[in-house]
Design a protein around this motif. Structure first.
Motif, PDB file in Angstrom:
ATOM      1  N   ASP A  13       9.679   2.676  38.554  1.00 50.86           N
ATOM      2  CA  ASP A  13       9.450   3.255  37.228  1.00 50.86           C
ATOM      3  C   ASP A  13       8.276   4.228  37.195  1.00 50.86           C
ATOM      4  O   ASP A  13       7.614   4.387  36.167  1.00 50.86           O
ATOM      5  CB  ASP A  13       9.229   2.150  36.178  1.00 50.86           C
ATOM      6  N   GLY A  40      16.637   2.616  36.724  1.00 50.95           N
ATOM      7  CA  GLY A  40      16.808   3.299  35.442  1.00 50.95           C
ATOM      8  C   GLY A  40      15.913   4.517  35.494  1.00 50.95           C
ATOM      9  O   GLY A  40      14.687   4.381  35.456  1.00 50.95           O
ATOM     10  N   HIS A  41      16.491   5.680  35.671  1.00 49.78           N
ATOM     11  CA  HIS A  41      15.711   6.911  35.831  1.00 49.78           C
ATOM     12  C   HIS A  41      15.834   7.744  34.563  1.00 49.78           C
ATOM     13  O   HIS A  41      16.918   8.205  34.218  1.00 49.78           O
ATOM     14  CB  HIS A  41      16.198   7.687  37.069  1.00 49.78           C
ATOM     15  N   SER A 297      13.454   0.361  31.589  1.00 48.83           N
ATOM     16  CA  SER A 297      14.549   1.270  31.226  1.00 48.83           C
ATOM     17  C   SER A 297      15.896   0.564  31.342  1.00 48.83           C
ATOM     18  O   SER A 297      16.868   0.951  30.714  1.00 48.83           O
ATOM     19  CB  SER A 297      14.573   2.477  32.159  1.00 48.83           C
TER      20      SER A 297
HETATM   21 MG    MG Z   1      13.060   3.055  36.224  1.00 46.92          MG
END
Ligand code: MG
Ligand code: GDP
Ligand code: IMO
Length: 426
Positions: A13, A40-41, A297
């Motif tokens: 993250d 989770g980008h 995310s």
């Molecule tokens: Mg992430």
């Protein structure tokens, strides 16, 4: 030509998605090399915020080809949701996406096994994202896995059933309750979608592209301190998150690696269990969480927060061969009068500046330097030259301790909130 690699130096993250998106105009191909939908980008531009899980973060640019490499594990269910959301936004995903035939599939039973294993561990749980990552990589190394290349095989369903039968035995040993028939329709819908997308032999595609002079950026997921070998084991993910993972995850020879962009936050966060030497359990930690919006995310869990950890950063720089640093979320520290940076640990009565085998609180106590805060809103800055002197000092301090230049400083989640220091002397 060489492949540049961008990867996280902390516990994930760090802001990889944002920076890959920022750098994509300079590349022809963006290639994810490991991990799966545990990632989770986040990308933000034109007032849109978007989170990608499996699809590389170059997908919003008009021409770059985005590759999901052989080192990635793909869940057809989340994958279909991702594609559907992008198509809804008008992104021409099909023409720009290529999937490695050697990438492994996450089955619904892998997700169940993840949940069963975590429940079984109780208080000792890893804090997994429960996306089935661990069990899928276990089947890969156990030589039981199902790969993308099998989808077109007429025996695919039989192979699927065979693997699921194995998983059911393990699930019953865990005494874990589940309803597989509720999960399977979405899986097979995802498989049908995957069947319509272009698959490639990633190693061949990438190496040919290099010979043709195309520019490639490899995108890492998670972070170096979550690496299966070098992370705080067992509280890690199940893939090689480090630079070497780009070689095995794409089919690249080590000599083909070019620049290595190491990305880190101006402080530290961690989500899930495991040691975190500089973790703040007080009001300061809460302030960082609030101001940095530090909530996962993928799982929305609050992220644990703490000061920057230089021994850990140096360790990550060393194992990855980082050539340039990218510092994220400088804006989040704007409210602090003083900023602490851990430069050493006390370890078995000795002051050390490297990461020892065990970084649990009983073995390491962080030693801090105190730096003056800049107390200025950075989010409107457009030029590195306009950074406050205290921030420049913070940057020089980190460069001095690590010996690696900080090329980019991020001052907000949007694409535009990115300061390039190329022309700035440290
Ligand atoms: Mg992430
Ligand atoms: P990734 O997994 O490495 O791509 O990072 P995530 O997307 O999971 O987490 C990074 C979070 O920080 C996202 O919500 C980003 O929108 C946000 N972000 C990225 N860069 C900055 C920055 O410089 N400042 C602030 N305030 N937020 C940022
Ligand atoms: P990105 O790419 C932060 C953490 C989980 C857990 C451990 C194992 O967005 O930076 P897993 O689901 O892999 O079995 O979880 O790793 N983790 C991440 N933390 N960012 C990620 O990805 C992560 N992917 C996994 O929280 O502690």
């Amino acid at each position: 030509m060489k492949v540049d690699v961008l990867l996280g130096l902390q516990w994930g993250d760090e802001g990889k998605g944002k920076i890959v998106d920022v750098l994509t105009p300079g590349y022809d191909i963006i290639a994810r090399f490991q991990g799966g939908p545990n990632a989770g980008h986040t990308l933000e531009f034109n007032g849109i915020k978007h989170v990608l899980n499996t699809i590389p973060s170059g997908i919003f640019h008009p021409t770059a080809i985005n590759i999901i490499g052989n080192g990635v594990v793909i869940d057809p269910v989340t994958f279909k949701k991702e594609i559907d959301a992008l198509v809804k936004m008008g992104v021409d995903v099909k023409s720009k996406l290529r999937i490695a035939t050697r990438a492994h599939l996450i089955l619904p039973t892998h997700r169940l096994l993840d949940a069963a294993s975590e429940a079984h561990k109780g208080k000792e749980k890893i804090g997994s994202t429960l996306k089935g990552i661990g069990p899928t990589y276990m089947d890969k190394t156990g030589r039981n896995g199902l790969r993308i290349g099998e989808i077109k095989n007429p025996n695919f369903k039989a192979k699927y059933d065979h693997l699921v039968a194995k998983h059911k035995e393990i699930l019953s040993a865990y005494n874990f309750e589940y309803n597989l028939s509720e999960l399977e329709p979405a899986f097979f819908e995802g498989i049908a979608l995957l069947n319509t997308l272009e698959t490639i032999n990633c190693e061949q595609y990438i190496n040919t592209a290099l010979i043709e002079g195309r520019k490639i950026l490899a995108e890492g997921a998670q972070g170096s301190l979550l690496d299966i070998d070098f992370g705080s084991y067992p509280f890690v993910t199940s893939s090689s998150t480090i630079c070497a993972g780009a070689c095995t995850g794409l089919g690249l020879a080590p000599g083909r690696i070019g620049k290595v962009f190491g990305i880190f936050k101006a402080y530290c966060t961690r989500v899930g269990s495991g040691p975190f030497p500089t973790e703040l359990h007080d009001d300061t930690g809460e302030r960082i969480r609030k101001s940095g919006n530090e909530f996962g995310s993928v799982t929305k869990r609050p992220r644990r927060t703490g000061w920057l950890d230089i021994p850990a950063l140096k360790f990550a720089i060393m194992i990855n061969g980082v050539t340039e640093l990218i510092m994220m979320k400088a804006d989040v520290l704007s409210e602090f009068d003083q900023i602490m940076v851990c430069t050493h640990y006390m370890h078995k009565g000795e002051k050390i500046d490297y990461l020892p085998y065990d970084i649990s609180p009983e073995f390491v106590t962080p030693i801090y330097s105190e730096l003056k805060g800049w107390k200025k809103d950075l989010t409107g800055l457009h030029r590195a030259e306009d950074m406050p002197e205290e921030l420049c000092h913070y940057i020089r301090f980190i460069e001095d301790k690590t010996g690696v230049p900080i090329r980019i400083v991020s001052v907000g989640p949007d694409r535009k909130q990115t300061l390039l220091r190329d022309k700035v002397t440290a």
